[in-house]
Design a protein around this motif. Structure first.
Motif, short mmCIF file in Angstrom:
data_model
loop_
_atom_site.label_atom_id
_atom_site.label_comp_id
_atom_site.label_asym_id
_atom_site.label_seq_id
_atom_site.Cartn_x
_atom_site.Cartn_y
_atom_site.Cartn_z
N ASP A 78 0.87 -0.98 -0.03
CA ASP A 78 -0.11 -0.06 0.01
C ASP A 78 0.95 1.09 0.11
O ASP A 78 0.53 2.45 -0.72
CB ASP A 78 -0.81 -0.04 1.12
N GLU A 79 1.94 1.25 0.79
CA GLU A 79 2.84 2.34 0.75
C GLU A 79 3.58 2.69 -0.60
O GLU A 79 3.64 3.90 -0.87
CB GLU A 79 4.04 2.09 1.80
N GLU A 80 3.99 1.47 -1.16
CA GLU A 80 4.49 1.69 -2.48
C GLU A 80 3.58 2.28 -3.68
O GLU A 80 3.77 3.23 -4.38
CB GLU A 80 5.18 0.48 -3.19
N MET A 81 2.31 1.89 -3.60
CA MET A 81 1.44 2.33 -4.08
C MET A 81 0.94 3.86 -4.09
O MET A 81 0.75 4.81 -4.77
CB MET A 81 0.00 1.80 -4.06
N ARG A 82 1.13 4.37 -2.62
CA ARG A 82 0.88 5.63 -2.39
C ARG A 82 2.11 6.49 -2.82
O ARG A 82 1.69 7.71 -3.35
CB ARG A 82 0.90 5.71 -0.85
N VAL A 83 3.12 6.07 -2.76
CA VAL A 83 4.63 6.93 -3.16
C VAL A 83 4.05 7.15 -4.79
O VAL A 83 4.48 8.16 -5.35
CB VAL A 83 5.71 6.14 -2.87
N ARG B 125 1.34 7.17 -6.35
CA ARG B 125 0.40 8.31 -6.69
C ARG B 125 0.70 9.62 -6.35
O ARG B 125 0.54 10.49 -7.22
CB ARG B 125 -1.03 7.72 -5.75
N ASP B 126 1.55 9.64 -5.16
CA ASP B 126 2.05 11.13 -5.00
C ASP B 126 3.04 11.54 -6.16
O ASP B 126 3.06 12.94 -6.24
CB ASP B 126 2.81 11.02 -3.84
N GLU C 250 1.10 13.41 -8.89
CA GLU C 250 0.61 14.66 -8.52
C GLU C 250 1.68 15.81 -8.28
O GLU C 250 1.59 16.89 -9.23
CB GLU C 250 -0.13 14.58 -7.10
N LYS D 29 -3.36 3.39 -11.50
CA LYS D 29 -4.70 2.74 -11.32
C LYS D 29 -4.79 1.45 -11.48
O LYS D 29 -5.53 0.67 -10.41
CB LYS D 29 -5.80 3.71 -12.23
N GLU E 98 -3.07 -0.27 -8.39
CA GLU E 98 -3.91 -0.25 -7.39
C GLU E 98 -5.28 -1.29 -7.51
O GLU E 98 -5.56 -1.50 -6.25
CB GLU E 98 -4.51 1.10 -7.22
#
Length: 215
Positions: free
Chosen positions: A100-105, A107-108, A111, A180, A183
């Motif tokens: 989950d953390e890698e996917m958050r990175v 995504r960030d 942006e 996406k 995720e």
């Protein structure tokens, strides 16, 4: 108490980064003493680094001089063919293994990178970081090693496809689709999204090269 020894700079990594950042471009001559002075490294590790880079075909001989290699049309096509398959596999495995953390990175990163759309060179560096993060998220060390070699060779391309008009925003939209799919844990969708992304980048680069010939 013993004094800490100064950290020895990695001559190979320093020269490779300079090529990657366009400080040294295809056709540029690399001279031992100039490199040693620029990087603050003795000539012996510089010489060893140059020999290693020549072995990897990142440098080539021009008489007695070593110059940064360039890729012809066929070599570039071969490189993109390999990159497309390996990157696609990395995305597929990332969809399977990414935390989950890698996917958050990831995504960030997308942006944050939107602020760089008007700076192709800065976006190109950010693009490399984004792809490398996907490589790491694959959790396959051997795949990461092979992709590192491919991306080293990508440094031999004098320009970035992100410099083409309108390409930056499209590339970021493609990044969004890739993330996406990761995720959603949709392995096939992630693989195809990344392969399509690389294919579009290759088409853009071919068009840029065609414009140079026509100008």
């Amino acid at each position: 108490m013993k004094e800490a020894k100064p950290v020895q700079k990695d001559a190979y990594a320093l020269i490779l980064e300079a090529i990657d950042r366009g400080i040294y471009r295809p056709g540029d001559r690399l001279v031992e003493n100039e490199l040693a002075e620029r990087f603050g490294v003795s000539r012996t590790p510089i010489r060893e680094a140059l020999q290693r880079l020549e072995t990897q075909s990142l440098l080539t001989r021009d008489g007695r001089s070593l110059i940064v290699a360039s890729l012809d049309h066929n070599q570039m096509a071969e490189l993109y063919a390999v990159r497309t398959e390996l990157e696609g596999l990395a995305a597929q495995l990332a969809a399977r293994h990414a935390t989950d953390e890698e996917m958050r990175v990831l995504r960030d990163m997308i942006e944050e990178d939107r602020a760089l759309v008007d700076s192709p060179n800065a976006l190109a560096q950010a693009n490399r970081r984004f792809h490398h993060q996907i490589h790491l998220a694959s959790h396959n060390r051997f795949l990461v090693q092979q992709l590192n070699l491919v991306h080293q060779s990508m440094a031999l391309m004098a320009t970035t496809s992100l410099a083409a008009k309108g390409r930056s925003l499209k590339a970021l939209d493609e990044h969004d689709m890739i993330v996406k799919a990761i995720e959603e844990r949709d392995e096939q969708k992630a693989r195809e999204a990344l392969k399509s992304h690389i294919s579009k980048a290759f088409v853009t680069r071919l068009k840029l090269d065609a414009e140079k010939v026509g100008s």
